[in-house]
Design a protein around this motif. Structure first.
Motif, short mmCIF file in Angstrom:
data_model
loop_
_atom_site.label_atom_id
_atom_site.label_comp_id
_atom_site.label_asym_id
_atom_site.label_seq_id
_atom_site.Cartn_x
_atom_site.Cartn_y
_atom_site.Cartn_z
N MET A 1 26.78 -13.75 -8.83
CA MET A 1 25.49 -13.59 -9.48
C MET A 1 24.43 -13.43 -8.39
N ALA A 2 23.50 -12.52 -8.60
CA ALA A 2 22.45 -12.24 -7.63
C ALA A 2 21.31 -13.25 -7.75
N GLN A 3 20.74 -13.58 -6.61
CA GLN A 3 19.59 -14.51 -6.58
C GLN A 3 18.32 -13.77 -6.96
N THR A 4 17.46 -14.43 -7.70
CA THR A 4 16.15 -13.88 -8.03
C THR A 4 15.07 -14.74 -7.37
N LEU A 5 13.88 -14.21 -7.31
CA LEU A 5 12.76 -14.90 -6.65
C LEU A 5 12.50 -16.26 -7.29
N GLY A 6 12.40 -17.27 -6.44
CA GLY A 6 12.15 -18.61 -6.94
C GLY A 6 11.03 -19.32 -6.20
N ILE A 7 11.09 -19.33 -4.87
CA ILE A 7 10.11 -20.06 -4.07
C ILE A 7 9.39 -19.08 -3.15
N VAL A 8 8.07 -19.26 -3.05
CA VAL A 8 7.25 -18.41 -2.18
C VAL A 8 6.48 -19.31 -1.22
N ASP A 9 6.39 -18.88 0.03
CA ASP A 9 5.55 -19.56 1.01
C ASP A 9 4.40 -18.63 1.38
N LEU A 10 3.22 -19.22 1.59
CA LEU A 10 2.06 -18.46 2.07
C LEU A 10 1.72 -18.95 3.46
N ILE A 11 1.49 -18.01 4.36
CA ILE A 11 1.07 -18.35 5.71
C ILE A 11 -0.24 -17.61 5.96
N TRP A 12 -1.34 -18.37 6.10
CA TRP A 12 -2.68 -17.82 6.27
C TRP A 12 -3.18 -18.16 7.67
N LEU A 13 -3.46 -17.15 8.46
CA LEU A 13 -3.96 -17.33 9.83
C LEU A 13 -3.05 -18.25 10.64
N ILE B 1 0.60 -22.79 3.98
CA ILE B 1 -0.23 -23.43 2.96
C ILE B 1 0.66 -23.91 1.81
N PRO B 2 0.58 -25.19 1.42
CA PRO B 2 1.33 -25.63 0.25
C PRO B 2 0.71 -25.00 -1.00
N ILE B 3 1.54 -24.49 -1.89
CA ILE B 3 1.01 -23.82 -3.08
C ILE B 3 1.68 -24.36 -4.34
N LYS B 4 0.92 -24.27 -5.44
CA LYS B 4 1.50 -24.56 -6.76
C LYS B 4 2.08 -23.27 -7.32
N THR B 5 1.27 -22.21 -7.31
CA THR B 5 1.71 -20.90 -7.78
C THR B 5 1.09 -19.85 -6.88
N ALA B 6 1.75 -18.70 -6.81
CA ALA B 6 1.20 -17.58 -6.05
C ALA B 6 1.79 -16.29 -6.60
N SER B 7 0.99 -15.23 -6.57
CA SER B 7 1.48 -13.93 -7.00
C SER B 7 0.96 -12.86 -6.05
N TYR B 8 1.76 -11.80 -5.91
CA TYR B 8 1.41 -10.69 -5.04
C TYR B 8 1.37 -9.42 -5.87
N LYS B 9 0.29 -8.65 -5.74
CA LYS B 9 0.16 -7.37 -6.45
C LYS B 9 0.00 -6.28 -5.41
N ARG B 10 0.96 -5.38 -5.40
CA ARG B 10 0.92 -4.27 -4.44
C ARG B 10 -0.15 -3.29 -4.85
N GLY B 11 -0.93 -2.85 -3.89
CA GLY B 11 -1.97 -1.86 -4.13
C GLY B 11 -1.48 -0.46 -3.82
N GLY B 12 -2.37 0.35 -3.29
CA GLY B 12 -2.03 1.73 -2.97
C GLY B 12 -2.64 2.69 -3.97
N LEU B 13 -2.10 3.91 -4.02
CA LEU B 13 -2.61 4.90 -4.96
C LEU B 13 -2.22 4.54 -6.38
N VAL B 14 -3.18 4.64 -7.29
CA VAL B 14 -2.96 4.33 -8.70
C VAL B 14 -3.47 5.51 -9.52
N ASN B 15 -2.68 5.92 -10.50
CA ASN B 15 -3.12 6.96 -11.42
C ASN B 15 -3.86 6.34 -12.58
N ASN B 16 -5.02 6.91 -12.91
CA ASN B 16 -5.80 6.48 -14.06
C ASN B 16 -5.79 7.60 -15.09
N ALA B 17 -5.57 7.24 -16.36
CA ALA B 17 -5.57 8.22 -17.44
C ALA B 17 -7.01 8.58 -17.80
#
Length: 122
Positions: free
Chosen positions: A1-13, A17-33
């Motif tokens: 069985m494949a592992q899925t994302l469970g734990i995330v670490d944030l390193i700032w400067l 940093i200890p976190i309760k929750t964190a999310s990452y949203k990739r940017g870049g080019l986005v198409n708008n209708a």
């Protein structure tokens, strides 16, 4: 069985940093209708990568650690082997501090933005 994302670490400067929750949203080019009569067209825009985190606010902590004037490296490290590094990350808006209740404890919400992250997969 494949592992899925469970734990995330944030390193700032360079500091983990200890976190309760964190999310990452990739940017870049986005198409708008764009609708014109009975047709749909598109326009593009560039969006920043963003990381949102809820961080426990402990005795002795300072909100100054998340000052808007600081620009530097932010790493979003996944337990599945991916690391997303924003070399020019900065805090957007103002950190939002909220008291806790029960087992939740107090926390601060921080949002960073930056250029497209470098992705390393191990």
């Amino acid at each position: 069985m494949a592992q899925t994302l469970g734990i995330v670490d944030l390193i700032w400067l360079g500091t983990k940093i200890p976190i309760k929750t964190a999310s990452y949203k990739r940017g870049g080019l986005v198409n708008n209708a764009m609708v014109g009569s009975r047709q749909v067209f598109n326009s593009q825009e560039f969006q920043a990568d963003t990381v949102e985190a809820t961080i426990p606010f402990k005795k002795g902590d300072s909100l100054a650690a998340y000052a808007a004037s600081q620009v530097g490296e932010l790493q979003y490290v996944c337990d599945t082997g991916q690391t997303y590094t924003l070399p020019d990350a900065f805090v957007t808006g103002t950190p939002q501090l909220a008291p806790g209740s029960g087992k939740e404890g107090g926390s601060v919400k921080i949002t960073w933005a930056g250029s497209t992250a470098m992705e390393v997969v191990s």
